[in-house]
Design a protein around this motif. Sequence first.
Motif: not given
Length: 261
Positions: A8, A178-179, A247
């Motif tokens: 991430s 997105d996450w 995130r």
Amino acid sequence: MCELLAMSANTPTDLCFSFTGLTRRGGDTGPHKDGWGVAFYEGKGVRAFHDAESSANSRIAEVVQTHPIKSEVAICHIRQANVGEICLANTHPFMRELWGRYWVFAHNGQLSAFQSSPGFYEPVGTTDSEALFCDILNHLRTHCDRNTGTDDVVDRLVRLSSAYASQGVFNLLLSNGDWLFTYCTTKMASITRRAPFGPARLKDADVAVDFESETTPDDIVSVIVTEPLTTDEKWDVYHPGEWRLWRKGEVVRSGVAEPNA
């Protein structure tokens, strides 16, 4: 057991260094020789590679190691088969569309007695992992919609993870681009690299990198793995039952959800 790797980041970043370390465990320094796969998000699209051969000997893996595919979220898996034959259909990560987004899933563990409920999503292969993924998406499709907030979706994922973990080993990576949601029952560790960056050396290959020369001062890059990949960095080890929502390279929510009795 299989091994997991995820990234991430707050800016598109390549996975070459970490991926190189992980692939050596797929039939060279480790026994996870029954296939591998990796998925890189590029906006709402996903660039995915799978191979039923061992990652240590895969020409496709060589391409991924040397081609700097940049992504903010990536998920990778090397397989040691315990449920389902060795074939392309059974290689992780698995991917499905829900609410106009591609969801990507990888699992380390075994729930040999797991039975998924009937629903819109069905597994293509014969692994318990893909059946779990379909079960998760069927649950979300039934109880949520595209306007459901992230917190509510994550709360359901936590409850589901706790329930699955009561049936066996359930180490999870799941993203919608997105996450990134992660859940640990046995082994998982993470590292967040930010300025000031330093050097790092892989455990499983004679490869080192100076991240300062590869990054900008604003970069934040987190890597989540089953077992730490480097010898000279301090990794943050998950506790059993711990979950984290990532995130842009940061943990935005976390907690502990013990397996349901």
